[in-house]
Design a protein around this motif. Structure first.
Motif, PDB file in Angstrom:
ATOM      1  N   CYS A   1     -22.242  89.265  49.771  1.00  0.00           N
ATOM      2  CA  CYS A   1     -23.279  88.241  49.606  1.00  0.00           C
ATOM      3  C   CYS A   1     -24.675  88.858  49.659  1.00  0.00           C
ATOM      4  O   CYS A   1     -25.571  88.455  48.920  1.00  0.00           O
TER       5      CYS A   1
ATOM      6  N   ALA B   1     -25.218  90.675  46.359  1.00  0.00           N
ATOM      7  CA  ALA B   1     -25.418  89.678  45.308  1.00  0.00           C
ATOM      8  C   ALA B   1     -26.797  89.037  45.417  1.00  0.00           C
ATOM      9  O   ALA B   1     -27.459  88.783  44.406  1.00  0.00           O
ATOM     10  N   GLY B   2     -27.257  88.788  46.635  1.00  0.00           N
ATOM     11  CA  GLY B   2     -28.599  88.246  46.823  1.00  0.00           C
ATOM     12  C   GLY B   2     -29.675  89.211  46.384  1.00  0.00           C
ATOM     13  O   GLY B   2     -30.668  88.821  45.756  1.00  0.00           O
TER      14      GLY B   2
ATOM     15  N   ALA C   1     -29.285  91.531  44.105  1.00  0.00           N
ATOM     16  CA  ALA C   1     -29.215  91.562  42.645  1.00  0.00           C
ATOM     17  C   ALA C   1     -29.865  90.329  42.037  1.00  0.00           C
ATOM     18  O   ALA C   1     -30.548  90.421  41.008  1.00  0.00           O
ATOM     19  N   ALA C   2     -29.681  89.171  42.659  1.00  0.00           N
ATOM     20  CA  ALA C   2     -30.298  87.943  42.160  1.00  0.00           C
ATOM     21  C   ALA C   2     -31.815  88.027  42.243  1.00  0.00           C
ATOM     22  O   ALA C   2     -32.517  87.588  41.327  1.00  0.00           O
TER      23      ALA C   2
ATOM     24  N   LEU D   1     -32.890  90.278  39.410  1.00  0.00           N
ATOM     25  CA  LEU D   1     -32.783  89.644  38.096  1.00  0.00           C
ATOM     26  C   LEU D   1     -33.807  88.532  37.885  1.00  0.00           C
ATOM     27  O   LEU D   1     -34.282  88.310  36.769  1.00  0.00           O
ATOM     28  N   LEU D   2     -34.143  87.828  38.951  1.00  0.00           N
ATOM     29  CA  LEU D   2     -35.082  86.710  38.837  1.00  0.00           C
ATOM     30  C   LEU D   2     -36.532  87.092  39.102  1.00  0.00           C
ATOM     31  O   LEU D   2     -37.409  86.230  39.072  1.00  0.00           O
TER      32      LEU D   2
END
Length: 83
Positions: free
Chosen positions: A36, A39-40, A42-43, A46-47
């Motif tokens: 998690c 993934a956070g 990476a988010a 990406l954002l």
């Protein structure tokens, strides 16, 4: 790397390991927390063109996101905003 950062990281690692040890499946909970966190991170990467917030990918941010999970990524974002 200063010794205070290493000590703080070791303390965080011990706290997370102790919290995971109280779970029914400790290894799985550690892996899910680390996943998690990655993934956070990476988010956020990406954002970043849309939000304007970005975190550099280095050993500190990667370690914080893996050890602390999603709360670690949120902590990094808050520290990035206020500092």
């Amino acid at each position: 790397m200063p010794a205070s950062i290493i000590v703080a990281g070791a303390v965080c690692l011990l706290v997370v390991a102790r919290a995971a040890a109280h779970q029914r499946r400790p290894v799985r909970s550690l892996l899910v927390s680390a996943l998690c966190g990655v993934a956070g991170l990476a988010a956020v990467a990406l954002l970043s063109p849309l939000t304007g917030f970005s975190l550099p990918l280095n050993t500190f941010t990667a370690g914080c996101s893996v050890i602390l999970g999603l709360p670690g990524v949120i902590l990094l974002l808050v520290l990035n905003v206020f500092l």
